[in-house]
Structure formats: structure tokens, C-alpha cells
Design an enzyme around this catalytic site. Sequence first.
Site, mmCIF file in Angstrom:
data_model
loop_
_atom_site.group_PDB
_atom_site.id
_atom_site.type_symbol
_atom_site.label_atom_id
_atom_site.label_comp_id
_atom_site.label_asym_id
_atom_site.label_seq_id
_atom_site.Cartn_x
_atom_site.Cartn_y
_atom_site.Cartn_z
ATOM 1 N N CYS A 76 45.988 31.868 -30.430
ATOM 2 C CA CYS A 76 44.678 31.345 -31.062
ATOM 3 C C CYS A 76 44.871 29.875 -31.240
ATOM 4 C CB CYS A 76 44.269 32.105 -32.221
ATOM 5 S SG CYS A 76 43.044 31.524 -33.246
ATOM 6 N N ASP A 88 47.699 36.379 -29.050
ATOM 7 C CA ASP A 88 46.805 37.219 -28.229
ATOM 8 C C ASP A 88 47.442 37.624 -26.913
ATOM 9 O OD1 ASP A 88 44.682 36.477 -30.014
ATOM 10 O OD2 ASP A 88 44.413 34.391 -28.920
#
Length: 272
Positions: A179, A186
Amino acid sequence: MNLQDAPLGHTAEYPERYDPALLFAIPRAANRAPLGIDAASLPFEGEDEWHAFELSWLDPKGKPIVAVARFRLPANSPNLIESKSWKLYLNGFNQHRFANRDEVRQTLVHDLSSAAGAEVQVTLLNVDDDALMPRRLPGECIDELEVEIQDYSPNPGLLTASDEIVEEALHSHLLKSNCPVTGQPDWGSVLIRYRGPRIDREGLLKYLVSYRQHQDFHEHCVEHIFTDLMARVRPERLLVLARYVRRGGLDISPWRATLGERPPEPLRLARQ
């Protein structure tokens, strides 16, 4: 618009009432400019497909209704919508009474389209709908290749191809980015389907792993992969689709493709 103003990375109370003003739009242009992407003439078509697994509202008598929502945000929309703001917005439905499912869908279409600057398609699914059963990505998985990894930031120089023209689909479950605001990981899977010079698979796997310490939104990671493949391999046709692992009840699956290429029918992977 400054990301410091976004809900992401800040403590936020969950809303007690429906409030479309919670949606936080982020212009796509700023992240596309470093990739040489002209917003007025995109080199691809595509969508950002989202699933919301924690959607609930009240019927006119106050009884809770639950559903899974599928959203399709067009890649040519001026804005993407920041994920935490989307989650907070959806939580505002929890104690709101709607006349029926269609009113819920129309409300979602109106509010999300206003934030994105383009029409967002919305489908409401039952939680046991067959369309939500896990499936597999098409093509061959390249994750078992024996490779030595040295790059953990995107390195397009790892992408090479031969003169042989092929048509194939390759996928990997080793995609990881971070992120851009919180630095949280992620996790995702990515499908590369193309017609053109045969891509060196070891180089492709090393390239995909090179996103491991890269900080960017899911949507921009896919556009980065697409533009690098187009520049380095020059395929006649190309589809790049990533399916990211669910976080906070939302998953994001962007795809970008050359004109006329279409992704597989909507599918959900086991990790989603």
C-alpha cells in the site's frame, strides 16, 4: 488531491448512517504520468472489478439483508476510489432501510459513479451464489521455475522474448506489492495472456516478483506491468489481470488489455 486527506492510514470511526460523502476519489492521472500514459489517449482498455463481501442493509421492517456486491469501475474513469473510504461508505448501509434490492443497487450506482466520474456497474449476488465459488486462473502457472531473485523493485529489464510468435496464457500467485500509504502488503495473483514474441518465463517470473517491495495501488501496478510488457515484448495482443487478496471485506481485481481483448468470465480465487 492529497492522499494525506484520505481515510487510509488514519483512525476512523465506523459510520452509523448512510453517507455518500465518505467516498474519497483519487485522480488516476498523477500515477499514470510517470508511466508515459496519456489520460486523453489510453493505450489500453479495462476495468477495476471489486467484490464487497460485507454488505448489509435493513428492509422496510428493519430486518437485515446480506449480499455480496460486484462493482466494475471503467479504467477510463478520471478517478479511482480509495478502498478504506469505500469500506466506510458501505458500512453506512448497515442500519439504513431500503425499499428493496433494486433501490440498494441504484444507490450504489449513483454514488460510486459520481465519485469515479464514470458509470460504475453494480451487481448484487446472494452469498451462496455459484458465481462466487472459487476457480483457477487459466493457462500455465510459472511459480515452480527455479530462479534466483535479486530485484525487489520493478525491473522491466528482466523481460525478454524470442523471435518465435506464440499465443499463450501464463499466471503466477507470487505477486506482492505494498500500500502506498500504510505500507501494508497486498498479495495477489496475476494472469498474462498474449499473442506475440514468446516471453522468457524465468525473466517474467523474476519481473513479477520484483514488485515485492514496490508501493502503489493495485490498479497502477497492473498498468505498470501492462506498459512494461508492451514496451519490452511488443505483443500483438495483451491482457494483464491481477486478482488481489481480500482485505477488510473488499477485493480488487484490475485488468488492462489491448483493444478487443477480454478477460475470462468473472471468477474468484480461493485466496479471495
